[in-house]
Design a protein around this motif. Structure first.
Motif, mmCIF file in Angstrom:
data_model
loop_
_atom_site.group_PDB
_atom_site.id
_atom_site.type_symbol
_atom_site.label_atom_id
_atom_site.label_comp_id
_atom_site.label_asym_id
_atom_site.label_seq_id
_atom_site.Cartn_x
_atom_site.Cartn_y
_atom_site.Cartn_z
ATOM 1 N N ASN A 3 0.162 6.137 -2.230
ATOM 2 C CA ASN A 3 -0.077 5.180 -3.314
ATOM 3 C C ASN A 3 -0.613 3.861 -2.775
ATOM 4 O OD1 ASN A 3 0.775 6.969 -5.250
ATOM 5 N ND2 ASN A 3 2.890 6.234 -5.228
ATOM 6 N N THR A 4 -0.146 3.448 -1.629
ATOM 7 C CA THR A 4 -0.626 2.209 -1.015
ATOM 8 C C THR A 4 -2.092 2.332 -0.644
ATOM 9 O OG1 THR A 4 1.588 1.816 -0.125
ATOM 10 C CG2 THR A 4 -0.230 0.554 0.832
ATOM 11 N N PHE A 6 -4.298 4.367 -1.980
ATOM 12 C CA PHE A 6 -5.053 4.414 -3.238
ATOM 13 C C PHE A 6 -5.207 3.016 -3.827
ATOM 14 C CE2 PHE A 6 -5.086 4.684 -7.880
ATOM 15 C CZ PHE A 6 -6.281 5.363 -8.054
ATOM 16 N N LEU A 7 -4.160 2.224 -3.791
ATOM 17 C CA LEU A 7 -4.197 0.865 -4.319
ATOM 18 C C LEU A 7 -5.200 0.013 -3.552
ATOM 19 C CD1 LEU A 7 -2.944 -1.149 -6.326
ATOM 20 C CD2 LEU A 7 -1.293 -1.717 -4.545
ATOM 21 N N SER A 10 -8.791 1.031 -4.361
ATOM 22 C CA SER A 10 -9.238 0.668 -5.700
ATOM 23 C C SER A 10 -9.410 -0.842 -5.864
ATOM 24 C CB SER A 10 -8.278 1.211 -6.756
ATOM 25 O OG SER A 10 -6.999 0.662 -6.576
#
Length: 98
Positions: A3-4, A6-7, A10
């Protein structure tokens, strides 16, 4: 961890676009020219928050370049086609030449 990553992936492009827009605005504020207003119009659009007006002007600079700029409504009302204008470095809008 995924998730990190991906963040970061983005947010990175968004930060780059915002930096480019900010540098363009700084470049416009530092721009200086003298010229003549050759056209003016109001462009309207309807968005999420209702109708929005954009006051536009076309200026032919003495050096020969054509500029199309968005101005605030006060500047739009104070300048007409044929007016001589000057924009100083650091000023946000052009003003009528004395």
């Amino acid at each position: 961890m995924p998730n990190t990553i991906f963040l970061l992936l983005s947010i990175g492009p968004l930060a780059m676009v915002l930096a480019m827009i900010a540098s363009q605005r700084v470049g416009e504020a530092n721009d200086a020219y003298t010229g003549e207003v050759t056209g003016r119009w109001v462009r309207s659009s309807t968005g999420t928050y209702g109708p929005t007006s954009h006051c536009m002007m076309r200026i032919r600079a003495d050096e020969g370049r054509e500029l199309t700029i968005e101005v605030n409504s006060r500047t739009y009302q104070s300048l007409g086609v044929g007016d001589r204008v000057v924009k100083a470095p650091g000023a946000r809008w052009p003003v009528r030449s004395e």
